[in-house]
Every structure is written in C-alpha cells, then in structure tokens.
Design a protein around this motif. Structure first.
Motif, PDB file in Angstrom:
ATOM      1  N   ILE A 173     -10.013   2.354  -9.863  1.00  0.00           N
ATOM      2  CA  ILE A 173      -9.573   0.995  -9.492  1.00  0.00           C
ATOM      3  C   ILE A 173      -8.539   0.480 -10.509  1.00  0.00           C
ATOM      4  O   ILE A 173      -7.510  -0.077 -10.118  1.00  0.00           O
ATOM      5  CB  ILE A 173     -10.787   0.049  -9.373  1.00  0.00           C
ATOM      6  CG1 ILE A 173     -11.582   0.417  -8.110  1.00  0.00           C
ATOM      7  CG2 ILE A 173     -10.354  -1.421  -9.315  1.00  0.00           C
ATOM      8  CD1 ILE A 173     -12.912  -0.282  -7.973  1.00  0.00           C
ATOM      9  N   SER A 176      -5.317   2.447  -9.885  1.00  0.00           N
ATOM     10  CA  SER A 176      -4.629   2.072  -8.642  1.00  0.00           C
ATOM     11  C   SER A 176      -4.038   0.673  -8.757  1.00  0.00           C
ATOM     12  O   SER A 176      -2.969   0.388  -8.214  1.00  0.00           O
ATOM     13  CB  SER A 176      -5.559   2.199  -7.430  1.00  0.00           C
ATOM     14  OG  SER A 176      -6.493   1.160  -7.416  1.00  0.00           O
ATOM     15  N   THR A 177      -4.717  -0.219  -9.504  1.00  0.00           N
ATOM     16  CA  THR A 177      -4.166  -1.564  -9.733  1.00  0.00           C
ATOM     17  C   THR A 177      -2.821  -1.460 -10.447  1.00  0.00           C
ATOM     18  O   THR A 177      -1.838  -2.083 -10.027  1.00  0.00           O
ATOM     19  CB  THR A 177      -5.167  -2.418 -10.556  1.00  0.00           C
ATOM     20  OG1 THR A 177      -6.380  -2.511  -9.808  1.00  0.00           O
ATOM     21  CG2 THR A 177      -4.626  -3.823 -10.817  1.00  0.00           C
ATOM     22  N   TRP A 180      -0.118  -0.172  -8.085  1.00  0.00           N
ATOM     23  CA  TRP A 180       0.424  -1.162  -7.138  1.00  0.00           C
ATOM     24  C   TRP A 180       1.222  -2.253  -7.858  1.00  0.00           C
ATOM     25  O   TRP A 180       2.209  -2.769  -7.318  1.00  0.00           O
ATOM     26  CB  TRP A 180      -0.701  -1.759  -6.286  1.00  0.00           C
ATOM     27  CG  TRP A 180      -1.204  -0.781  -5.262  1.00  0.00           C
ATOM     28  CD1 TRP A 180      -2.418  -0.160  -5.226  1.00  0.00           C
ATOM     29  CD2 TRP A 180      -0.470  -0.267  -4.134  1.00  0.00           C
ATOM     30  NE1 TRP A 180      -2.494   0.697  -4.152  1.00  0.00           N
ATOM     31  CE2 TRP A 180      -1.312   0.653  -3.470  1.00  0.00           C
ATOM     32  CE3 TRP A 180       0.806  -0.478  -3.641  1.00  0.00           C
ATOM     33  CZ2 TRP A 180      -0.912   1.336  -2.325  1.00  0.00           C
ATOM     34  CZ3 TRP A 180       1.212   0.209  -2.485  1.00  0.00           C
ATOM     35  CH2 TRP A 180       0.348   1.111  -1.840  1.00  0.00           C
ATOM     36  N   ILE A 181       0.810  -2.603  -9.093  1.00  0.00           N
ATOM     37  CA  ILE A 181       1.607  -3.589  -9.853  1.00  0.00           C
ATOM     38  C   ILE A 181       3.024  -3.038 -10.067  1.00  0.00           C
ATOM     39  O   ILE A 181       4.019  -3.730  -9.870  1.00  0.00           O
ATOM     40  CB  ILE A 181       0.921  -3.907 -11.210  1.00  0.00           C
ATOM     41  CG1 ILE A 181      -0.350  -4.729 -10.975  1.00  0.00           C
ATOM     42  CG2 ILE A 181       1.879  -4.655 -12.141  1.00  0.00           C
ATOM     43  CD1 ILE A 181      -1.216  -4.903 -12.218  1.00  0.00           C
TER      44      ILE A 181
ATOM     45  N   THR B  42       3.725  -5.385  -0.922  1.00  0.00           N
ATOM     46  CA  THR B  42       4.539  -5.320  -2.151  1.00  0.00           C
ATOM     47  C   THR B  42       5.922  -5.981  -2.058  1.00  0.00           C
ATOM     48  O   THR B  42       6.641  -6.002  -3.058  1.00  0.00           O
ATOM     49  CB  THR B  42       4.747  -3.844  -2.565  1.00  0.00           C
ATOM     50  OG1 THR B  42       5.540  -3.201  -1.563  1.00  0.00           O
ATOM     51  CG2 THR B  42       3.445  -3.090  -2.731  1.00  0.00           C
ATOM     52  N   ALA B  95      -2.921  -4.876  -1.539  1.00  0.00           N
ATOM     53  CA  ALA B  95      -2.828  -3.466  -1.924  1.00  0.00           C
ATOM     54  C   ALA B  95      -3.993  -3.075  -2.837  1.00  0.00           C
ATOM     55  O   ALA B  95      -4.431  -1.930  -2.853  1.00  0.00           O
ATOM     56  CB  ALA B  95      -1.511  -3.220  -2.655  1.00  0.00           C
ATOM     57  N   PHE B  96      -4.479  -4.062  -3.585  1.00  0.00           N
ATOM     58  CA  PHE B  96      -5.451  -3.767  -4.636  1.00  0.00           C
ATOM     59  C   PHE B  96      -6.805  -3.316  -4.065  1.00  0.00           C
ATOM     60  O   PHE B  96      -7.190  -3.691  -2.976  1.00  0.00           O
ATOM     61  CB  PHE B  96      -5.602  -4.970  -5.560  1.00  0.00           C
ATOM     62  CG  PHE B  96      -4.299  -5.353  -6.198  1.00  0.00           C
ATOM     63  CD1 PHE B  96      -3.679  -4.494  -7.105  1.00  0.00           C
ATOM     64  CD2 PHE B  96      -3.660  -6.536  -5.861  1.00  0.00           C
ATOM     65  CE1 PHE B  96      -2.445  -4.815  -7.673  1.00  0.00           C
ATOM     66  CE2 PHE B  96      -2.429  -6.868  -6.425  1.00  0.00           C
ATOM     67  CZ  PHE B  96      -1.819  -5.998  -7.334  1.00  0.00           C
ATOM     68  N   ILE B  97      -7.470  -2.520  -4.869  1.00  0.00           N
ATOM     69  CA  ILE B  97      -8.721  -1.878  -4.437  1.00  0.00           C
ATOM     70  C   ILE B  97      -9.897  -2.516  -5.164  1.00  0.00           C
ATOM     71  O   ILE B  97      -9.794  -2.901  -6.327  1.00  0.00           O
ATOM     72  CB  ILE B  97      -8.676  -0.360  -4.771  1.00  0.00           C
ATOM     73  CG1 ILE B  97      -7.453   0.325  -4.130  1.00  0.00           C
ATOM     74  CG2 ILE B  97      -9.959   0.346  -4.396  1.00  0.00           C
ATOM     75  CD1 ILE B  97      -7.558   0.642  -2.681  1.00  0.00           C
ATOM     76  N   ARG B  98     -11.022  -2.607  -4.446  1.00  0.00           N
ATOM     77  CA  ARG B  98     -12.268  -3.117  -5.041  1.00  0.00           C
ATOM     78  C   ARG B  98     -13.407  -2.194  -4.577  1.00  0.00           C
ATOM     79  O   ARG B  98     -13.204  -1.349  -3.694  1.00  0.00           O
ATOM     80  CB  ARG B  98     -12.545  -4.540  -4.544  1.00  0.00           C
ATOM     81  CG  ARG B  98     -12.678  -4.566  -3.033  1.00  0.00           C
ATOM     82  CD  ARG B  98     -13.027  -5.908  -2.438  1.00  0.00           C
ATOM     83  NE  ARG B  98     -12.993  -5.801  -0.974  1.00  0.00           N
ATOM     84  CZ  ARG B  98     -13.531  -6.676  -0.159  1.00  0.00           C
ATOM     85  NH1 ARG B  98     -14.142  -7.729  -0.626  1.00  0.00           N
ATOM     86  NH2 ARG B  98     -13.454  -6.512   1.159  1.00  0.00           N
ATOM     87  N   THR B 104     -14.707   2.485  -2.354  1.00  0.00           N
ATOM     88  CA  THR B 104     -13.448   1.786  -2.603  1.00  0.00           C
ATOM     89  C   THR B 104     -12.824   1.289  -1.294  1.00  0.00           C
ATOM     90  O   THR B 104     -12.747   2.027  -0.306  1.00  0.00           O
ATOM     91  CB  THR B 104     -12.444   2.695  -3.352  1.00  0.00           C
ATOM     92  OG1 THR B 104     -12.295   3.930  -2.637  1.00  0.00           O
ATOM     93  CG2 THR B 104     -12.925   2.985  -4.758  1.00  0.00           C
TER      94      THR B 104
END
Lengths: 202, 171
Positions: A173, A176-177, A180-181, B42, B95-98, B104
C-alpha cells in the motif's frame, strides 16, 4: 505447425502493461508468435487470422473484477465467426491489486467462453501488483513465470501459474501510494487533489 | 437516493414510490468504452475525461444507497451494456489502495454504502450463475455494497421480477 497468436485485449493496448507482458512472452516462447492489439475495428480480421494458429494467448488486465469489455465484445464476435480448427486458449491476466487471486473470476469467465464454444482451455498466468511490478526489482518474478507459461504452451503441459510482489500488504500500500503520487505529479496533480472526495462537481 | 440501472427498456411501476427513485436505461445512452487512461484518478480526479452520457450516471451510482442493477449475462459476466457502464464508473474511486477485510482495494470517494440487488436475466447455465454470483461478490468490495442479492430470471419474466423487487422498496 504449432504457433501462437497473442491477442492484447487491454483497452489501452498500444501503451499497456499487457503489451510488455506479451513482449516478454515472445522473448521466451520457443514457438513462433504473432502479436495483435484487439480494437473495435479489427475483430473480423483477427477472427480470420486465428484460423492459422494452433494456440491463442489472451493478455489483458482485470477490469471491474472481470474481463474488459474490449475482450467481452471480441469473444462475442469470435463466437459468431469461429475458426474451422479451434486453437487452445490460454490467458495471461494482471490486476493492480497485490492478490493475484483477484483475477480468478475473470479466468472463470474465459473458461466458460471456451466450454460454450468448444475450445480447449490451456494455461493461466495470474499477475498481482501488475500495474507497477515491471518498474520494480521484482520484475524478474514476472519474467520467470512468463517463461514457465511459455514452456507450458510449448510442451502442452498446461497449468495455472501466479506471481506478485513478495512484500507485505502494508508495504504494498505504501509503495502503490508513492507510485500513484508520482503518476499524478507527472500530470501536475497533487496527492491532495487526487484524494478529492468530489465526483464530478458533487 | 434509490437507483434502477437497466440495460434494456422496461415498464417499471414506481407510482407509489417517493421521488428519490431514479431510473436510468443505459440502452438509450451513448457510453464509450473506458480507455484505461487513469485520467479520472491522476489528471481530473473524480471526473472522466470522456465527456459522454456516463458522466451523468456514475454520480447517481455514488449517491445511491439502494441500487437495482438489471443486466443480461454473457459467459457468467454482465453483458456489454452494463459492463461498459461499470467500467466507466471508476471516477468514484481514487487511485490509492486500502485494505478491505484484509484484501487490497481502491479507496472510494464520496460513495454511499449500498444495499444492492442484481437481477440477471437470459438463458443462464448453472455454471454461469455460479460465476456471476462470485463476480457480484467481488464487486461488493469494490462498489461499496453493504449487502447484495442476485436474482436470476428469464427475459420473459424480467419485468415481473423487477417490479416484485421494486415493490419491496415501498415497504
């Protein structure tokens, strides 16, 4: 003669990760291969081409938990325009999540297509963390499994393979953050802007 | 808000329901395939870069706490019309994952938790039903379903099945 047609069913096929996965497959395949992107306009051209191949490898990303509509629509055309000699169908699928198992439903959908239309189902490679893995030191994990996939098609020793980044979910996580940033930064969009809760203007 | 999303025109009786029910017949809309460009994550977060009819649909999906999706089934998957719309609904996510139940998934934007009913119609084999149910179960994690039910029916019984479900909203 044994040969493989590789069909990229990614909606952004010319710029896709699926294209890179297909190129790695071509590098390792000991059988001759030809590569095509599926688009709205070339369904019939590809249906006619398939006749010349003993095996098909579909390469695509997971979309909304299943196969992309690009592929669904192509399969419907293929159903109506089947080749005389049906090739063995294999699948190389990737998802952006770390769990390669999230691809399972899409694989089952492909198996149902094969069953309903009389195609033998061959091998599967399920890739997790497929959006970013090619840009990490773990790229070789993918290359190794694609090599196995290629061997399985060559030897007709079909199987199910999977791979992903060998890291914890929390580390994934974080990674991947950052991925994407950086992706947003290239477009001049900040993390905070990407995190907006607004949908359209609501 | 309650949303009925259908892939074909149907005679749905909503007379005694409140005005919060919206019916969208996807077959009357012009919706292109998702290009996979990640623009909605994005470049213009929360907005799809393709400005067609889909941009009027996914905000309704996001706002609704009761959804009824009506779709024909192909190979155990939603058929083209519904699948195209569901793919175009990704601007509702980041886009962000949790982590969701240890798995995920993407972070949601302002998306209401939903009670979802999916009515799948057509000549559907037992194997397709099984896979479609698994697909909806997968969707529930990515589409904020707090509960979901799947009903299978034939095309000829579709309107009756849909109206039976809609009547439950009156209670």
């Amino acid at each position: 003669m044994e040969n493989i047609i590789i069909l990229n069913a990614s909606p952004r096929a010319p710029k896709s990760n699926s294209k890179i996965y297909a190129q790695i497959f071509q590098k390792y395949s000991k059988l001759p291969t030809e590569y095509f992107n599926i688009n709205k306009l070339n369904h019939m051209e590809i249906c006619n081409k398939i006749e010349q191949f003993s095996q098909v490898l579909f390469v695509f990303p997971l979309y909304a938990d299943s196969i992309p509509v690009t592929l669904l629509n192509f399969l419907k055309t293929l159903e109506n325009n089947p080749p005389k000699n049906k090739p063995v169908i294999s699948v190389l699928i990737n998802c952006g999540f770390i769990e390669p198992e999230q691809n399972d439903t899409a694989v089952k959908i492909m198996q149902i297509f094969c069953k309903q239309n009389g195609y033998v189902f061959g091998s599967v490679l399920k890739i997790g963390s497929g959006e970013a893995i090619l840009e990490t030191p773990f790229r070789f994990f993918v290359s190794r499994k694609i090599k196995k996939l290629a061997s399985s098609l060559k030897n007709k020793n079909y199987g199910v393979f999977k791979t992903t980044m060998p890291i914890s979910k929390n580390t994934f996580i974080k990674a991947s953050t950052n991925y994407w940033i950086n992706y947003g930064k290239k477009n001049g969009v900040s993390k905070e802007e990407m995190q907006t809760m607004k949908i359209e203007n609501n | 808000m309650k949303l009925i999303l259908t892939d074909k025109p149907l005679n749905i009786s909503t007379d005694s329901l409140d005005k919060s029910v919206k019916i969208i017949d996807l077959s009357t809309l012009k919706i292109a395939n998702c290009m996979g460009c990640y623009g909605c994550w994005t470049k213009t977060p929360g907005k799809c870069v393709i400005r067609d009819d889909a941009v009027g649909v996914y905000p309704c999906i996001a706002k609704s706490d009761e959804v009824l999706y009506i779709s024909s089934v192909k190979y155990g998957c939603y058929d083209t019309t519904m699948k195209t719309m569901l793919e175009r609904a990704i601007p509702v996510q980041q886009a962000f994952i949790r982590l969701v139940n240890g798995e995920t998934h993407h972070v949601q934007r302002d998306v209401a938790m939903k009670n979802a009913v999916i009515i799948a119609y057509g000549d559907i084999s037992a194997e397709e039903k099984e896979v479609f149910e698994k697909l909806v179960e997968r969707n529930s994690k990515n589409m904020n379903f707090k509960s979901c039910k799947v009903f299978f029916t034939t095309e000829s019984l579709l309107e009756e099945t849909v109206n039976n479900e809609v009547r439950k909203w009156k209670i």
